[in-house]
Design an enzyme around this catalytic site. Structure first.
Site, PDB file in Angstrom:
ATOM      1  N   PHE A   1     -17.433  26.754  14.141  1.00  0.00           N
ATOM      2  CA  PHE A   1     -17.571  25.556  13.307  1.00  0.00           C
ATOM      3  C   PHE A   1     -16.455  25.410  12.282  1.00  0.00           C
ATOM      4  O   PHE A   1     -16.477  24.454  11.482  1.00  0.00           O
ATOM      5  CB  PHE A   1     -18.939  25.536  12.632  1.00  0.00           C
ATOM      6  CG  PHE A   1     -20.095  25.443  13.607  1.00  0.00           C
ATOM      7  CD1 PHE A   1     -19.943  24.772  14.808  1.00  0.00           C
ATOM      8  CD2 PHE A   1     -21.309  26.038  13.328  1.00  0.00           C
ATOM      9  CE1 PHE A   1     -20.987  24.690  15.724  1.00  0.00           C
ATOM     10  CE2 PHE A   1     -22.364  25.964  14.228  1.00  0.00           C
ATOM     11  CZ  PHE A   1     -22.204  25.287  15.430  1.00  0.00           C
TER      12      PHE A   1
ATOM     13  N   GLU B   1     -19.981  21.452   6.688  1.00  0.00           N
ATOM     14  CA  GLU B   1     -18.877  22.414   6.740  1.00  0.00           C
ATOM     15  C   GLU B   1     -17.622  21.922   6.025  1.00  0.00           C
ATOM     16  O   GLU B   1     -17.007  22.666   5.252  1.00  0.00           O
ATOM     17  CB  GLU B   1     -18.543  22.762   8.206  1.00  0.00           C
ATOM     18  CG  GLU B   1     -19.616  23.538   8.929  1.00  0.00           C
ATOM     19  CD  GLU B   1     -20.667  22.659   9.581  1.00  0.00           C
ATOM     20  OE1 GLU B   1     -21.574  23.190  10.246  1.00  0.00           O
ATOM     21  OE2 GLU B   1     -20.573  21.409   9.417  1.00  0.00           O
TER      22      GLU B   1
ATOM     23  N   HIS C   1       0.816  -1.217   0.000  1.00  0.00           N
ATOM     24  CA  HIS C   1       0.000   0.000   0.000  1.00  0.00           C
ATOM     25  C   HIS C   1       0.850   1.268   0.000  1.00  0.00           C
ATOM     26  O   HIS C   1       0.601   2.189  -0.763  1.00  0.00           O
ATOM     27  CB  HIS C   1      -0.938   0.006   1.226  1.00  0.00           C
ATOM     28  CG  HIS C   1      -1.871   1.172   1.272  1.00  0.00           C
ATOM     29  ND1 HIS C   1      -1.488   2.431   1.717  1.00  0.00           N
ATOM     30  CD2 HIS C   1      -3.174   1.287   0.928  1.00  0.00           C
ATOM     31  CE1 HIS C   1      -2.523   3.246   1.645  1.00  0.00           C
ATOM     32  NE2 HIS C   1      -3.557   2.579   1.178  1.00  0.00           N
TER      33      HIS C   1
END
Length: 504
Positions: free
Chosen positions: A280, A253, A105
């Site tokens: 946020f 968001e 990987h």
């Protein structure tokens, strides 16, 4: 596919019916930890069908090239929804001992396994040797590309002939140059003008810029009535209404920030902005960091910037956020006071097409102070009060606390103290100024300094020194009206005066 952002962004793509979007999903069933079945067993194709995508599956992505070509052709033919092509592959294909394992990987095969793979695949070519037939196929794309470009130029010429005004606007966008004199659309204010919250001034700026910046496009994460980010002269960008410029991101968001990055990196002249409550940004910080890293001139309109938002309490009250974005390389962090500095924030944000800007905006109102200016914001910091001579003490303020700094200066001056007040809306821009200018604003000889800001003290020692005083908040806030919170945490006129006097 495991990341939440994939669902956020792809949900919107399906809702908007983005028929030109084709995603190829390499499903090799391997992650760093091993086979994906240890943590990921959902039916991705079914999920994307539920999101409103056209979905296909190529069973053998290692050798079925015709199947891949056919799937791509099918996807191009579907114009009313985005397409996902799931491609099943074998990671490390051809490796006798490492194929279909996480060992291949993120690490090279190594000399022995590379030799074994060459033998297994009957690959006779040397290292970095590319067969001539590969060159031939790749070079055929040059002539195909040239033909496609000529066709596009012919289409553009016909469009210019039929729609000269629209074509001029299109070419202006593609040039990546801002329209001449665009900044003149930004309004300015005097102390006689009624004071508003800077989020309200932000709305005024967006709507002033909308008609002069044809590339301005953006929206909010389900908080448009609070962020005040709608361009009133336009409707919503929706499926079948792609000429509109208000984007409804919903409560997404992270996806919103990533979409804004994509719009910016498309290099089509669009100027993307997005908005939510400042707190946020915790949900979208990775995307904002990517804006800075990738030099995307995104505009982040972040309202409710302090404990001044009041009763929503500590879950909604940003404290450490100003410091954290000031620490982010290539990010402009602007916290304006009043109408003129908000105009300056937008001038800076629009002008910087290779640098993102975060604008922290207040919920509560504030006056338009004498001396606040667009030009001052462009410098990052400037003297707004007491610029004559050498002061006894300097008070530095930002945003909603700048009026407090000036009131404290006037009270101190009544007792005979010489006070200079510096507005510092953007540390990063101030750091770029000449040594001479920085010395004219913050003389090195004047070490008695106070900073006042409704945020964390972290980092302020850069400008007030280790012996300076900071008036702010190093706690998580509380649920109460803004005036009570400011009193509770000592962000008051008396505390600023007291801090200054303690240095004298």
């Amino acid at each position: 596919m495991m990341e939440g952002i994939s669902n956020e962004a792809c949900s919107l793509a399906g809702h908007w019916g983005l028929g030109k979007l084709i995603a190829l999903y390499d499903d090799n069933r391997i992650s760093i930890d091993g086979h994906t079945e240890i943590s990921f067993t959902e039916d991705v194709a079914a999920r994307f069908e539920a999101l409103g995508w056209h979905v296909q599956h190529v069973q053998d992505g290692n050798t079925d090239f015709d199947g891949l070509r056919k799937a791509i052709a099918n996807a191009k033919a579907v114009t009313d929804k985005p397409s996902l092509i799931k491609v099943s592959t074998l990671i490390g294909y051809g490796s006798p001992n490492k194929a279909d394992t996480h060992d291949v990987h993120g690490a090279p095969l190594g000399p022995e396994e590379t030799a074994a793979t060459r033998e297994n695949l009957k690959w006779p070519y040397g290292e970095f040797e590319v067969p001539q037939e590969v060159y031939d196929v790749m070079r055929s794309a040059v002539s195909k590309g040239a033909t496609a470009e000529e066709g596009w130029k012919a289409t553009l010429a016909a469009y210019k002939s039929k729609y000269p005004k629209e074509a001029e606007e299109l070419e202006g966008l593609l040039s990546m140059k801002l329209p001449e004199g665009w900044e003149k659309a930004l309004p300015t204010y005097t102390p006689e003008d009624k004071g508003l919250a800077t989020r309200q001034y932000s709305q005024i700026m967006l709507n002033a810029l909308a008609p002069v910046l044809p590339g301005l496009i953006g929206g909010s994460a389900d908080l448009a009535p609070s962020n005040l980010t709608l361009m009133k002269m336009f409707g919503d960008f929706q499926k079948g209404s792609y000429a509109e410029r208000n984007l409804r991101f919903g409560v997404r968001e992270h996806g919103m920030g990533a979409i804004v990055n994509g719009i910016g990196r498309h290099n089509s002249g669009l100027i993307p902005y997005c908005a939510t409550f400042y707190i946020f940004t915790d949900y979208m910080r990775a995307a904002m960091r990517m804006s800075a890293l990738s030099e995307v001139g995104a505009i982040y309109v972040m309202t409710h910037d302090s404990i001044g938002l009041g009763e929503d309490g500590p879950t909604h009250q940003p404290v450490e956020h100003l410091a954290s974005f000031r620490a982010m390389p290539n990010m402009l962090m602007v916290r304006p006071c009043g109408g003129n500095e908000t105009a300056g924030a937008y001038k800076v944000a629009v002008a910087n097409r290779n640098r993102p800007t975060t604008i922290a905006l207040s919920r509560q109102g504030m006056p338009n102070l004498e001396g606040c200016s667009i030009e001052g914001v462009e410098k990052g910091a400037y003297v707004i009060h007491g610029g004559e001579g050498t002061p006894d003490v300097i008070i530095i303020g930002t945003g909603s606390e700048l009026p407090l700094a000036i009131d404290a200066a006037k009270k101190l001056e009544a007792d005979g103290t010489k006070v200079r007040v510096v507005s510092m809306p953007c540390w990063e821009l101030f750091a770029q100024q000449s040594d001479e200018y920085k010395e004219s604003v913050l003389p090195a000889a004047v070490t008695k300094r106070v900073a006042v800001e409704a945020g964390s003290s972290f980092g302020w020692e850069r400008y007030i020194g280790t012996s300076g005083k900071f008036v702010g908040i190093d706690d998580f806030g509380a649920s109460a009206p803004a005036n009570i919170l400011y009193e509770k945490y000592g962000i008051t006129l008396d505390h600023v005066v007291e801090a200054a006097k303690s240095l004298l």
